[in-house]
Design an enzyme around this catalytic site. Structure first.
Site, PDB file in Angstrom:
ATOM      1  N   ASP A 201       0.823  -1.206   0.000  1.00  0.00           N
ATOM      2  CA  ASP A 201       0.000   0.000   0.000  1.00  0.00           C
ATOM      3  C   ASP A 201       0.860   1.260   0.000  1.00  0.00           C
ATOM      4  O   ASP A 201       2.022   1.241   0.414  1.00  0.00           O
ATOM      5  CB  ASP A 201      -0.963   0.011   1.187  1.00  0.00           C
TER       6      ASP A 201
ATOM      7  N   GLU B 161      -0.033  -1.307   5.656  1.00  0.00           N
ATOM      8  CA  GLU B 161       1.029  -0.895   6.581  1.00  0.00           C
ATOM      9  C   GLU B 161       0.863   0.565   6.966  1.00  0.00           C
ATOM     10  O   GLU B 161       1.074   0.949   8.120  1.00  0.00           O
ATOM     11  CB  GLU B 161       2.394  -1.114   5.927  1.00  0.00           C
TER      12      GLU B 161
END
Length: 387
Positions: free
Chosen positions: A76, A138
């Site tokens: 991400d 994350e």
């Protein structure tokens, strides 16, 4: 064995083209990674989140035994909204020895290098497995890594070493603070501003809570370990936002305080939470409920991500020092998924291409030389696997 710089750059362009902002899904990128790793001979597993729009990938080359080496990265990226990019952030641009694009250094450059090296790893691996762990979310609380660790535990998979490729300019990092994020919700009683004693002003009680946090900040300075290697050496607290109210003359019924702390040691987090709990129960709630029995203060945990604790014995550090020629390891103020893997029982370090100074900004970039250095490290890792 040569390291494939041109292929890494091409792969990075592909990865940047996937707009894997944390608020959206990552399935297209995960499928791409899975296909490439399967083509290299890896056994690939996908673990989806509850929404079905995101997934972790865990892939293995070599035997199904304990003690493997994990190469880990998150898929991400942070949003690009309201940032002044010079060009399309999801189209890679090369200029002056740099590769620009969202996620170029944080941390798709490392993932691209791992992917490009997968065929070489497949040829080199012998008795010790090599794993790839690519996660979601994350940036919003390390939710993917925490879910992945639970999935591995459930399957009885026990790797021994984790190398997390966050951008450290290829420095070896053996320690960072934890990152604990909270929202405290205050529920009071609305009323007319001309009669403040007849209501419970949620913002005012939130402000008193902030003052308690400020007092705790001073206490935490005094708790700094004498041998702390962090900067600053103590656990920090930061208030991120106070939200509440609808008009100047209305007593605020609901308020939300967003705050975080970065513990040097887990005991500091326990100290802060215990103090706040006592303060709420003994001071705030009695005053609030004297006016309105249903008034409340509720602590919401957004995420508690473990820090990476420097240890005397650390195989991951020893391996990466051998691979890079470094003679030591440092600490950083930012958080990563490394502490989650350490908490599972692995030795862990952070080492990857690019500078954290470029992460999250407009015109994010990774220097091609940094990718070259990363590929050098991974090429030597392949040689170590075949020895």
């Amino acid at each position: 064995m040569t390291h494939p710089l041109a292929e890494t750059q091409a792969l990075l362009a592909e990865l940047i083209s996937f707009p894997t902002v944390s608020t959206d899904g990552n399935l297209d990128m995960i499928a791409f990674l899975g296909n490439r790793l399967e083509s290299a001979g890896a056994r690939v597993d996908f673990f989806h989140d509850e929404t079905g729009t995101k997934a972790n990938l865990f892939a293995t080359l070599g035997p199904e035994v304990d003690g493997g080496i994990v190469l880990s990265g998150h898929t991400d990226v942070v949003p690009v909204a309201d940032q002044a990019w010079s060009t399309d952030p999801f189209v890679m641009r090369e200029a002056d020895g740099r590769l620009y694009g969202r996620g170029s250094c944080d941390m798709k450059g490392y993932i691209a290098a791992c992917l490009a090296m997968a065929p070489s790893f497949a040829e080199a691996v012998r008795d010790r497995p090599l794993h790839f762990a690519f996660t979601y979310d994350e940036e919003t609380g390390c939710f993917g890594a925490r879910a992945l660790v639970e999935s591995l535990k459930a399957r009885g998979i026990r790797p021994g070493v984790a190398i997390i490729g966050e951008p450290t300019s290829m420095r070896i990092i053996e320690g960072h603070k934890g990152c604990y994020e909270y929202s405290t919700h205050f529920h009071g009683l609305a009323g007319h501003g001309s009669s403040p004693g007849r209501g419970v002003n949620a913002v005012e009680y939130a402000a008193r809570y902030v003052m308690r946090l400020l007092d705790l900040k001073d206490q935490l300075r005094a708790r700094a370990p004498a041998d702390s290697r962090f900067e600053p050496p103590w656990t920090t607290i930061s208030t991120g936002g106070l939200h509440g109210g609808v008009a100047h003359n209305v007593i605020v019924e609901h308020a939300r305080l967003d705050w975080e702390m970065r513990p040097v040691v887990p005991e500091d987090a326990d100290f802060v939470k215990a103090d706040l709990s006592s303060y709420v129960e003994d001071v705030l709630l009695p005053a609030m409920r004297a006016v309105h029995p249903d008034a409340d203060v509720v602590l919401e945990t957004i995420g508690e991500v473990q820090g990476l604790v420097p240890t005397t014995s650390n195989e991951a550090k020893d391996i990466v020092m051998e691979l890079t020629g470094a003679n030591g390891a440092g600490t950083v103020p930012f958080g990563t998924e490394a502490g989650i893997f350490q908490d599972m029982g692995m030795s862990a370090v952070v080492c990857g291409p690019g500078s954290i100074d470029q992460a999250h900004k407009a015109d994010e970039f990774v220097e091609i030389d940094q990718l070259d250095q990363c590929l050098g490290m991974l090429t030597r890792l392949a040689g170590r696997l075949s020895a």
